[in-house]
Design a protein around this motif. Structure first.
Motif, PDB file in Angstrom:
ATOM      1  N   THR A 145      -9.669  -3.244 -16.113  1.00 26.48           N
ATOM      2  CA  THR A 145      -9.848  -2.352 -14.961  1.00 26.48           C
ATOM      3  C   THR A 145      -9.393  -3.000 -13.646  1.00 26.48           C
ATOM      4  O   THR A 145      -9.184  -2.302 -12.671  1.00 26.48           O
ATOM      5  CB  THR A 145     -11.319  -1.912 -14.819  1.00 26.48           C
ATOM      6  N   LEU A 172       0.820  -1.213   0.000  1.00 27.82           N
ATOM      7  CA  LEU A 172       0.000   0.000   0.000  1.00 27.82           C
ATOM      8  C   LEU A 172       0.854   1.263   0.000  1.00 27.82           C
ATOM      9  O   LEU A 172       0.528   2.252  -0.655  1.00 27.82           O
ATOM     10  CB  LEU A 172      -0.953   0.017   1.192  1.00 27.82           C
ATOM     11  N   TYR A 178     -13.358   8.001  -9.353  1.00 26.76           N
ATOM     12  CA  TYR A 178     -13.281   6.675  -8.729  1.00 26.76           C
ATOM     13  C   TYR A 178     -11.850   6.359  -8.298  1.00 26.76           C
ATOM     14  O   TYR A 178     -11.626   5.844  -7.197  1.00 26.76           O
ATOM     15  CB  TYR A 178     -13.793   5.621  -9.713  1.00 26.76           C
ATOM     16  N   LEU A 217     -10.563   5.586  -4.539  1.00 31.19           N
ATOM     17  CA  LEU A 217      -9.757   4.409  -4.176  1.00 31.19           C
ATOM     18  C   LEU A 217      -8.478   4.833  -3.454  1.00 31.19           C
ATOM     19  O   LEU A 217      -7.932   4.090  -2.646  1.00 31.19           O
ATOM     20  CB  LEU A 217      -9.393   3.601  -5.429  1.00 31.19           C
ATOM     21  N   GLU A 253     -10.116  -6.123  -0.261  1.00 32.91           N
ATOM     22  CA  GLU A 253     -11.147  -5.077  -0.237  1.00 32.91           C
ATOM     23  C   GLU A 253     -11.982  -5.128  -1.516  1.00 32.91           C
ATOM     24  O   GLU A 253     -13.165  -4.779  -1.509  1.00 32.91           O
ATOM     25  CB  GLU A 253     -10.510  -3.693  -0.098  1.00 32.91           C
ATOM     26  N   ALA A 283     -15.341   2.761  -1.338  1.00 31.89           N
ATOM     27  CA  ALA A 283     -15.380   3.222  -2.734  1.00 31.89           C
ATOM     28  C   ALA A 283     -15.833   2.092  -3.655  1.00 31.89           C
ATOM     29  O   ALA A 283     -16.635   2.315  -4.567  1.00 31.89           O
ATOM     30  CB  ALA A 283     -13.997   3.718  -3.144  1.00 31.89           C
ATOM     31  N   VAL A 284     -15.337   0.878  -3.394  1.00 34.99           N
ATOM     32  CA  VAL A 284     -15.718  -0.273  -4.222  1.00 34.99           C
ATOM     33  C   VAL A 284     -17.203  -0.567  -4.043  1.00 34.99           C
ATOM     34  O   VAL A 284     -17.928  -0.794  -5.021  1.00 34.99           O
ATOM     35  CB  VAL A 284     -14.866  -1.519  -3.854  1.00 34.99           C
ATOM     36  N   ILE A 299      -1.701 -11.152 -10.833  1.00 37.22           N
ATOM     37  CA  ILE A 299      -1.925 -10.322 -12.012  1.00 37.22           C
ATOM     38  C   ILE A 299      -0.758 -10.604 -12.948  1.00 37.22           C
ATOM     39  O   ILE A 299       0.397 -10.387 -12.594  1.00 37.22           O
ATOM     40  CB  ILE A 299      -1.938  -8.828 -11.624  1.00 37.22           C
ATOM     41  N   LYS A 321       2.086   1.566  -3.522  1.00 38.47           N
ATOM     42  CA  LYS A 321       1.053   1.908  -4.501  1.00 38.47           C
ATOM     43  C   LYS A 321       0.500   3.323  -4.297  1.00 38.47           C
ATOM     44  O   LYS A 321      -0.013   3.926  -5.228  1.00 38.47           O
ATOM     45  CB  LYS A 321      -0.077   0.876  -4.458  1.00 38.47           C
ATOM     46  N   LYS A 358      -3.263  11.185  -8.499  1.00 34.64           N
ATOM     47  CA  LYS A 358      -2.965  10.945  -7.070  1.00 34.64           C
ATOM     48  C   LYS A 358      -1.608  11.522  -6.662  1.00 34.64           C
ATOM     49  O   LYS A 358      -1.112  11.200  -5.581  1.00 34.64           O
ATOM     50  CB  LYS A 358      -3.043   9.453  -6.756  1.00 34.64           C
ATOM     51  N   SER A 415      -6.483  -4.581 -13.010  1.00 36.15           N
ATOM     52  CA  SER A 415      -5.108  -4.195 -12.671  1.00 36.15           C
ATOM     53  C   SER A 415      -5.061  -2.717 -12.267  1.00 36.15           C
ATOM     54  O   SER A 415      -4.240  -2.322 -11.436  1.00 36.15           O
ATOM     55  CB  SER A 415      -4.173  -4.472 -13.835  1.00 36.15           C
ATOM     56  N   LYS A 416      -5.979  -1.932 -12.838  1.00 32.63           N
ATOM     57  CA  LYS A 416      -6.017  -0.515 -12.449  1.00 32.63           C
ATOM     58  C   LYS A 416      -6.452  -0.373 -10.991  1.00 32.63           C
ATOM     59  O   LYS A 416      -5.830   0.352 -10.222  1.00 32.63           O
ATOM     60  CB  LYS A 416      -6.984   0.247 -13.356  1.00 32.63           C
ATOM     61  N   ILE A 417      -7.499  -1.085 -10.630  1.00 29.63           N
ATOM     62  CA  ILE A 417      -7.984  -1.002  -9.240  1.00 29.63           C
ATOM     63  C   ILE A 417      -6.907  -1.494  -8.282  1.00 29.63           C
ATOM     64  O   ILE A 417      -6.620  -0.883  -7.264  1.00 29.63           O
ATOM     65  CB  ILE A 417      -9.265  -1.856  -9.053  1.00 29.63           C
ATOM     66  N   LEU A 418      -6.298  -2.644  -8.654  1.00 33.76           N
ATOM     67  CA  LEU A 418      -5.329  -3.244  -7.735  1.00 33.76           C
ATOM     68  C   LEU A 418      -4.029  -2.448  -7.653  1.00 33.76           C
ATOM     69  O   LEU A 418      -3.247  -2.642  -6.730  1.00 33.76           O
ATOM     70  CB  LEU A 418      -5.038  -4.691  -8.158  1.00 33.76           C
ATOM     71  N   SER A 419      -3.788  -1.577  -8.641  1.00 30.18           N
ATOM     72  CA  SER A 419      -2.572  -0.759  -8.546  1.00 30.18           C
ATOM     73  C   SER A 419      -2.806   0.489  -7.693  1.00 30.18           C
ATOM     74  O   SER A 419      -1.903   1.285  -7.501  1.00 30.18           O
ATOM     75  CB  SER A 419      -2.080  -0.362  -9.946  1.00 30.18           C
ATOM     76  N   GLN A 420      -4.013   0.638  -7.201  1.00 29.44           N
ATOM     77  CA  GLN A 420      -4.289   1.721  -6.253  1.00 29.44           C
ATOM     78  C   GLN A 420      -4.027   1.199  -4.835  1.00 29.44           C
ATOM     79  O   GLN A 420      -4.005  -0.009  -4.614  1.00 29.44           O
ATOM     80  CB  GLN A 420      -5.749   2.195  -6.380  1.00 29.44           C
ATOM     81  N   PRO A 421      -3.837   2.121  -3.900  1.00 29.88           N
ATOM     82  CA  PRO A 421      -3.486   1.669  -2.539  1.00 29.88           C
ATOM     83  C   PRO A 421      -4.661   1.066  -1.770  1.00 29.88           C
ATOM     84  O   PRO A 421      -5.127   1.632  -0.783  1.00 29.88           O
ATOM     85  CB  PRO A 421      -2.961   2.943  -1.869  1.00 29.88           C
ATOM     86  N   ILE A 422      -5.153  -0.043  -2.252  1.00 24.81           N
ATOM     87  CA  ILE A 422      -6.161  -0.785  -1.490  1.00 24.81           C
ATOM     88  C   ILE A 422      -5.733  -2.249  -1.440  1.00 24.81           C
ATOM     89  O   ILE A 422      -5.051  -2.729  -2.350  1.00 24.81           O
ATOM     90  CB  ILE A 422      -7.587  -0.683  -2.094  1.00 24.81           C
ATOM     91  N   HIS A 423      -6.137  -2.927  -0.385  1.00 25.72           N
ATOM     92  CA  HIS A 423      -5.811  -4.345  -0.272  1.00 25.72           C
ATOM     93  C   HIS A 423      -6.645  -5.120  -1.274  1.00 25.72           C
ATOM     94  O   HIS A 423      -7.764  -4.727  -1.593  1.00 25.72           O
ATOM     95  CB  HIS A 423      -6.096  -4.857   1.142  1.00 25.72           C
ATOM     96  N   ARG A 424      -6.090  -6.219  -1.696  1.00 22.47           N
ATOM     97  CA  ARG A 424      -6.785  -7.028  -2.697  1.00 22.47           C
ATOM     98  C   ARG A 424      -8.125  -7.555  -2.158  1.00 22.47           C
ATOM     99  O   ARG A 424      -9.105  -7.628  -2.886  1.00 22.47           O
ATOM    100  CB  ARG A 424      -5.870  -8.195  -3.083  1.00 22.47           C
TER     101      ARG A 424
END
Lengths: 299, 323
Positions: free
Chosen positions: B98, A128, A155, A159, B111, B3-4, B320, A131, A205, B100-109
């Motif tokens: 989308t 985290l 969105y 996130l 989530e 957010a999800v 991924i 990222k 970001k 890989s885009k979501i997972l490249s943000q600072p959230i745990h998988r």
């Protein structure tokens, strides 16, 4: 190798100036063993050995990074050092391991061996933290077609747990030239507009490092020039370090301050174009340098 | 994760296919309720209110109308809502790039998967709550049936049971969307599983129970044979989420329903005993219904949890990849 596309564009000596430091050859970063040739060809392995060096200015520091899928080794003992403010061109044909390496830098794929530090953090243990400071534009970046450009960016902001992101979203949309179409559904966007929106998503970001994986894929010449212009402005205007993965040499040579040449998962060389030219005795021509390392013979 | 969840809820309620399946469920439910309401009205008009005492309102859900009751309809076709919500939740994101885009943000998988599951459950809960409220309103206006507090609590418990049951199907649908990269394949697999679990499994259970505890003469079963068969059937039904739901919903919605064991005991009583029982024993309380239904409810909850945990583990373990 055959898939590699080259042109004569942008291979002049002005591209050779880089921020890279002198290459240290022949010492393994972890155990001090002499490096074995990484290619069956006779080309020298000029890949730097960064792990024991001072990492204060290193944005990315990889040591012995390896990724295997079953018996197949996709990334093989990669040692890499990327400095702050670099535009680092990651070169290699399709399937060379560029994307897998970027995914390991992000913590999305776990290394089979070796280690990596991104901005001083371990992406395996602290994904985290990594990222939150890294923006990633994937090769086939997807969007929610039923949402507008503004909503797609919002969105991403949510996130990232950003608050009051309205102005930020408008700012990056302006930066990539999409302010006029912010309220338009992304499904109606052209390929070029999507790529620019992808860059906006990366920048919204406020990252410190951006990974751009084939950012010009499928773009027309105008789109390519716009994208390259945007990328070139990033280190100066926003203080970013850019890692640009591509198999298009002429594009990389236009913008990169340093390059790394990857073949079948092995890093054959890294440094500025001028440094690599000095080592190989060639002109500061990325195509010639690439051919030298890649084919293992003087161009 | 919020957010999800927000994004998924917006997707679900804006999705044409969800709105279509929800409209279909609502329309059929109203039709069944209307038919049940008419039947109840007839009984009330003929002075049979004593017969329906304490369960008049709930009969809107349990009275078999043209083909089946509303609770049976939800058991058979409710899963379709969950499957529609979940069958492409992960592979669609993967295919359109989308994920890989979501997972490249600072959230745990986790989530991502948890957010999708919770958003699905919330959608189902909102849909069921709306449906039940509308039917309650219909009961008040159309038939003039005012639900008692006891009936409302039973209805709320049935709603909870329905969410747990449909949560199982949602978990299963998400699991398929992780297992299969192709959206069409996961849709086909979801449909196949639905047909098997809802329609064929009860037949298999019936056949299995007959094989375990056969009748010498099916026309005239002996009491011991009947006991053995019922027990075998009950044990085998534990493996069927639809069977568990049917059994539990009957127990919750019908205070006079006593489960297969007790029904069997009553069947084996002498005629005099049965007469005495009917004179002195009314409907059972909510607490008693809950005690009887609890094992089935827990097993059903385990099914739901298991389906989700499998999806969760598989999703967390998947890497991924660049290709």
């Amino acid at each position: 190798m055959d898939e590699l596309k080259t042109t004569d564009e942008g291979s002049g000596p002005e591209n050779g100036a880089g921020a890279g430091e002198a290459l240290g050859e022949g010492v393994s970063p972890r155990d001090g063993e002499a490096l074995k040739p990484s290619s069956p060809h006779s080309a020298p392995n000029d890949a730097e050995t960064p792990a024991k060096e001072d990492s204060s200015e290193a944005v990315i520091l990889a040591a012995g990074l390896t990724k295997r899928y079953g018996r197949e080794t996709v990334v093989d003992n990669l040692d890499l050092r990327i400095e702050r403010g670099d535009i680092f061109g990651f070169l290699g044909p399709n399937g060379a391991g560029k994307t897998t390496t970027l995914l390991m830098f992000l913590g999305l794929t776990l290394p089979s061996a070796g280690s990596v530090r991104v901005l001083g953090e371990d992406p395996v243990k602290e994904p985290l933290k990594v990222k939150s400071q890294v923006g990633y534009l994937a090769e086939n970046m997807g969007f929610y077609g039923d949402l507008t450009a503004y909503e797609n960016l919002s969105y991403v902001c949510e996130l990232n747990k950003m608050r009051d992101y309205g102005e930020k979203v408008e700012e990056v949309l302006g930066l990539v030239g999409l302010s006029e179409v912010a309220g338009k559904l992304v499904s109606e966007f052209s390929r070029g507009m999507r790529q620019r929106l992808g860059l906006a998503e990366v920048l919204v970001k406020d990252p410190k490092v951006v990974f751009l994986d084939e950012p010009t894929l499928g773009l027309d010449p105008d789109g390519i020039n716009t994208m390259l212009e945007l990328i070139t402005r990033l280190p100066g205007e926003r203080g970013l370090t850019v890692i640009l993965s591509s198999h298009l040499l002429y594009l990389v040579s236009k913008v990169a301050t340093r390059v790394g040449i990857l073949k079948k998962g092995k890093l054959l060389a890294q440094g500025s174009i001028a440094e690599l030219a000095g080592k190989t005795g060639l002109e500061a021509d990325l195509e010639a340098i690439y051919t030298y390392y890649f084919r293992g013979e003087a161009a | 994760m919020l957010a999800v969840i927000k994004k998924e809820l917006a997707d679900h309620f804006g999705s044409t296919r969800f709105l279509i399946i929800m409209s279909l469920i609502f329309m059929v439910s109203f039709l069944l309720t209307h038919l049940a309401g008419r039947a109840i009205g007839d009984v009330l008009t003929e002075g049979g209110s004593e017969l329906l005492e304490g369960r008049t309102f709930l009969l809107l859900f349990t009275a078999p109308a043209a083909f089946f009751s509303l609770s049976v309809f939800l058991c058979l076709f409710g899963p379709l809502v969950s499957l529609v919500l979940g069958f492409d939740s992960i592979n669609r994101e993967r295919n359109q790039g989308t994920l890989s885009k979501i997972l490249s943000q600072p959230i745990h998988r986790d989530e991502v998967i948890l957010g999708k599951y919770l958003a699905g459950l919330i959608t189902i809960a909102i849909m069921l709550a709306s449906l039940f409220l509308l039917i309650t309103g219909f009961g008040l206006l159309g038939v003039g049936v005012v639900p008692s507090a006891d009936e409302l609590v039973r209805l709320a418990l049935f709603g909870l049971l329905s969410v747990v049951y449909m949560g199982f199907w949602l978990g299963l649908a998400i699991l398929l969307s992780i297992c299969f990269r192709s959206v069409a394949t996961s849709a086909m697999a979801a449909a196949a599983l639905w047909i098997f679990i809802v329609f064929f499994l009860p037949i298999l259970i019936q056949a299995g129970a007959s094989a375990i505890a056969p009748f010498n003469d099916p026309q005239r079963p002996q009491a011991e044979e009947l006991v053995s068969f019922t027990r075998a059937h009950k044990i085998l039904t534990l493996a069927s989420p639809a069977g568990l739901f049917t059994e539990s919903s009957s127990m919750l919605l019908d205070p006079t329903h006593r489960g297969s064991d007790e029904a069997l005991q009553i069947a084996l009583m002498s005629r005099l005993d049965r007469y005495l029982l009917s004179r002195f024993q009314g409907g059972i309380s909510i607490g008693q219904s809950l005690i009887i239904v609890m094992p089935d409810l827990l097993i059903l909850a385990c099914f739901s949890l298991l389906a989700f945990i499998l999806s969760y583990v598989l999703f967390i373990k998947q890497e991924i990849r660049s290709v």
